[in-house]
Design a protein around this motif. Structure first.
Motif, short mmCIF file in Angstrom:
data_model
loop_
_atom_site.label_atom_id
_atom_site.label_comp_id
_atom_site.label_asym_id
_atom_site.label_seq_id
_atom_site.Cartn_x
_atom_site.Cartn_y
_atom_site.Cartn_z
N PRO A 79 34.53 36.82 41.41
CA PRO A 79 34.72 36.42 40.11
C PRO A 79 33.61 35.31 40.58
CG PRO A 79 36.57 35.52 41.63
CD PRO A 79 35.54 36.88 42.35
N GLY A 80 32.25 35.15 40.49
CA GLY A 80 31.23 34.36 40.29
C GLY A 80 30.45 35.47 40.03
N LEU A 81 29.36 34.65 40.72
CA LEU A 81 27.81 34.77 40.98
C LEU A 81 27.42 36.20 41.61
CD1 LEU A 81 25.58 32.04 39.04
CD2 LEU A 81 26.59 33.65 37.73
N PRO A 131 37.77 68.81 36.95
CA PRO A 131 37.28 67.54 38.02
C PRO A 131 38.56 67.74 38.67
CG PRO A 131 37.46 66.11 35.65
CD PRO A 131 37.74 67.98 35.22
N ALA A 132 38.19 67.82 40.48
CA ALA A 132 39.48 68.54 41.54
C ALA A 132 39.64 67.51 41.18
CB ALA A 132 38.19 68.91 42.57
N PRO A 133 41.09 67.01 41.58
CA PRO A 133 42.33 66.05 42.26
C PRO A 133 42.55 65.55 43.12
CG PRO A 133 43.85 67.77 41.14
CD PRO A 133 42.34 67.95 40.63
N ARG A 134 42.67 64.83 43.99
CA ARG A 134 42.67 63.88 45.39
C ARG A 134 42.17 64.75 46.66
NH1 ARG A 134 46.17 61.75 41.96
NH2 ARG A 134 48.74 60.87 42.73
N SER A 135 40.39 64.35 45.43
CA SER A 135 39.58 65.48 46.32
C SER A 135 38.60 64.47 47.37
CB SER A 135 38.64 66.84 46.19
OG SER A 135 38.19 65.82 44.57
N VAL A 136 37.73 64.06 46.25
CA VAL A 136 36.55 62.64 46.48
C VAL A 136 37.68 62.04 45.95
CG1 VAL A 136 34.16 62.28 46.70
CG2 VAL A 136 34.59 64.57 46.65
N VAL A 137 37.59 60.45 46.65
CA VAL A 137 38.00 59.45 45.67
C VAL A 137 37.10 58.53 45.59
CG1 VAL A 137 39.96 60.59 46.00
CG2 VAL A 137 39.36 58.60 48.17
N GLY A 138 37.30 57.55 44.95
CA GLY A 138 37.00 56.09 44.78
C GLY A 138 37.94 54.98 44.96
N LEU A 139 37.01 53.16 46.11
CA LEU A 139 37.96 52.57 46.61
C LEU A 139 37.64 51.32 45.45
CD1 LEU A 139 39.86 51.32 47.85
CD2 LEU A 139 37.83 51.21 49.96
N GLY A 140 38.53 50.66 44.72
CA GLY A 140 38.02 49.35 44.16
C GLY A 140 38.97 48.35 45.22
N LEU A 141 38.04 47.44 45.20
CA LEU A 141 38.55 46.29 46.25
C LEU A 141 37.95 44.88 45.36
CD1 LEU A 141 36.93 46.57 49.96
CD2 LEU A 141 39.36 47.35 48.91
N GLU A 142 39.43 43.71 45.49
CA GLU A 142 38.91 42.52 44.68
C GLU A 142 39.57 41.23 45.81
OE1 GLU A 142 39.39 40.75 40.57
OE2 GLU A 142 40.30 42.29 41.06
N VAL A 143 38.76 40.53 45.34
CA VAL A 143 39.06 39.09 45.47
C VAL A 143 39.37 38.14 44.53
CG1 VAL A 143 38.70 37.18 47.09
CG2 VAL A 143 37.61 39.41 47.78
N ASN A 144 40.22 37.42 43.72
CA ASN A 144 40.45 36.98 42.96
C ASN A 144 40.92 35.78 43.35
OD1 ASN A 144 41.06 35.91 40.54
ND2 ASN A 144 39.92 37.76 39.13
N VAL A 145 41.67 34.69 42.73
CA VAL A 145 42.09 33.26 43.22
C VAL A 145 43.00 33.02 43.78
CG1 VAL A 145 42.05 30.37 42.17
CG2 VAL A 145 40.54 32.20 41.16
N ASP A 146 43.67 34.13 43.19
CA ASP A 146 45.36 34.54 43.25
C ASP A 146 45.78 35.61 43.82
OD1 ASP A 146 45.44 35.94 41.06
OD2 ASP A 146 46.52 34.04 40.22
N TYR A 147 45.27 36.62 44.39
CA TYR A 147 45.22 37.61 44.57
C TYR A 147 44.08 38.71 45.90
CZ TYR A 147 43.34 40.01 40.76
OH TYR A 147 42.50 40.36 39.44
N LEU A 148 44.72 39.13 46.27
CA LEU A 148 43.85 40.54 46.82
C LEU A 148 43.75 42.08 46.17
CD1 LEU A 148 42.94 39.77 50.19
CD2 LEU A 148 41.32 39.02 49.08
N GLY A 149 43.09 42.59 45.93
CA GLY A 149 43.70 44.16 45.45
C GLY A 149 43.10 45.18 46.21
N ALA A 150 43.24 46.27 46.08
CA ALA A 150 42.41 47.75 46.22
C ALA A 150 43.41 49.06 45.77
CB ALA A 150 42.38 47.73 47.68
N ARG A 151 42.46 49.51 44.84
CA ARG A 151 42.63 51.30 43.78
C ARG A 151 41.97 52.35 44.36
NH1 ARG A 151 43.44 47.91 38.65
NH2 ARG A 151 45.81 47.97 39.58
#
Length: 412
Positions: A168-170, A92-112
């Motif tokens: 975090p919900g339905l 697999p090619a590194p540092r080329s096509v990437v995926g972004l994970g986002l999250e809202v939780n009760v005590d943080y926001l995140g991006a990976r």
């Protein structure tokens, strides 16, 4: 008129054949991509041909296309001590096509951001108190964080294939709507437009289910079992059911709400409106209160307190700390119901439970042994999650890349 008619007849005759040929190419590209991505050791073109059953010339052409699309990388050739052309390993090619994970939780926001090798390229987690928050404000902030991260990786020559937003919900993945997230105080919400991410493809999913997918992907020394119940413990408690390495979603994908299993009908009112839900006994804020800490104390503070109590106990061991954390029996009770209903013998505890397992394990296992009918006949296992903190971010980014792998022709 004759010329126009002839042209029309030609398209009519060749159209279906061309469509079949195009579909075959897409199928073969996916076969080749999976052969490269899903093996423990790199394959050469000849190895890919052997694995897929495709002709070597076909494989070579398709590999060239995947390399040009920056999905696959060629490593330096190796001879292997054999006569003939040196083999060129494919990865697999590194540092080329990437995926972004986002999250809202009760005590943080995140991006990976993860690349095709599974490596984390960017990881940003921003603490916050998001109980009963304004979704427009919170999602705008998350969108700003996502744009900052996306612009950074784009400047480094990478392409963001899309994003998954964990909530975090339905969640209704068919409509893209969040039906309700009790601990956030959100309901009947279309969250994606509020991110303001323009044309970037964004889909939403339940936090626990994405975390379970991250667990299923492995990457640790302890492989995930084929079937397990994943429980994500935070302020809220969510679960996901994995059967034969696939998520079991139920009719609408709304299963796994273990945090709202009633432990005691006479117990305290939950944010969902019911009384005595598991979250009121084994949610992170409930565990803080039981240990005598402020509800917004950090997990590190709770671990330090439990460790201190163990060390101060005359006989040592985890008994003193566990006594300050009565959540184990409530959690075991809810899990016993799940095991009795689902016949899944492995329970993976994620989120805050991963670090707290030494103080929860004895009570959880004791209740499972007492209340699971099949306990005398099966080996019930309670284990800590291996996917790491904020696993839904990893699961979300991986889902984006899984979609790329399922349709590599879109990138060629």
């Amino acid at each position: 008129m004759t010329t126009a008619g002839t042209a029309h007849e030609t398209m009519t005759r060749t159209g279906p054949a061309a469509a079949r040929q195009h579909s075959l190419r897409e199928h073969n590209l996916e076969l080749v991509a999976r052969a490269v991505f899903e093996v423990p050791e790199p394959l050469s073109r000849a190895g890919v041909a052997a694995a897929t059953g495709l002709a070597r010339a076909t494989v070579s052409t398709l590999v060239d296309q995947l390399v040009a699309a920056r999905l696959v990388r060629e490593l330096p050739a190796v001879t292997g001590g054999r006569a003939g052309r040196p083999a060129v390993p494919l990865v697999p090619a590194p540092r080329s096509v990437v995926g972004l994970g986002l999250e809202v939780n009760v005590d943080y926001l995140g991006a990976r951001v993860l690349d095709l090798t599974g490596d984390v390229v960017v990881d940003r987690v921003v603490p916050g108190a998001l109980h009963d928050s304004d979704p427009a404000v919170v999602l705008r902030r998350l969108g700003e964080l996502a744009r900052e991260v996306s612009d950074g990786v784009a400047a480094a020559g990478m392409t963001v294939a899309g994003a998954r937003l964990a909530l975090p919900g339905l969640v209704d993945p068919r409509t893209g709507l969040l039906e309700v997230a009790p601990n956030l105080g959100w309901s009947s919400l279309d969250p994606v437009p509020l991110l303001g991410l323009g044309e970037l493809p964004v889909r939403i999913a339940n936090e626990a289910k994405l975390a379970a997918l991250a667990e299923l992907a492995g990457g640790s020394d302890v492989a995930a079992p084929d079937s397990f119940i994943f429980v994500s413990g935070d302020v809220g408690i969510g679960a996901a059911i994995v059967v034969d390495r696939a998520l079991f979603l139920g009719e609408r994908g709304w299963n796994g709400e273990i945090g709202h299993v009633v432990v005691d009908p006479a117990g305290p009112r939950c944010s969902c409106g019911a009384f005595g839900c598991l979250e009121q006994y084994a949610g992170k804020e409930a565990m803080m209160r039981a240990a005598g800490l402020p509800p917004d104390a950090t997990l590190a503070a709770l671990v330090a307190l439990l460790t201190e109590r163990d060390a101060a106990a005359p006989a040592g061991g985890a008994g003193a700390g566990a006594a300050a954390l009565p959540a184990g029996r409530a959690l075991g009770s809810a899990l016993a119901d799940f095991v009795n209903l689902l016949d899944v013998a492995t329970i993976v505890l994620g989120g805050a439970y991963t670090e707290l397992l030494p103080w929860l394990r004895a009570d959880v296992e004791a209740v499972l042994a007492d209340r699971v009918l099949a306990a005398p006949f099966v080996d019930l296992e309670v284990r800590a999650a291996q996917a790491g903190p904020q696993a839904a971010l990893t699961g979300g980014a991986r889902e984006v890349l899984r979609a790329v792998l399922a349709d590599p022709a879109a990138w060629v």
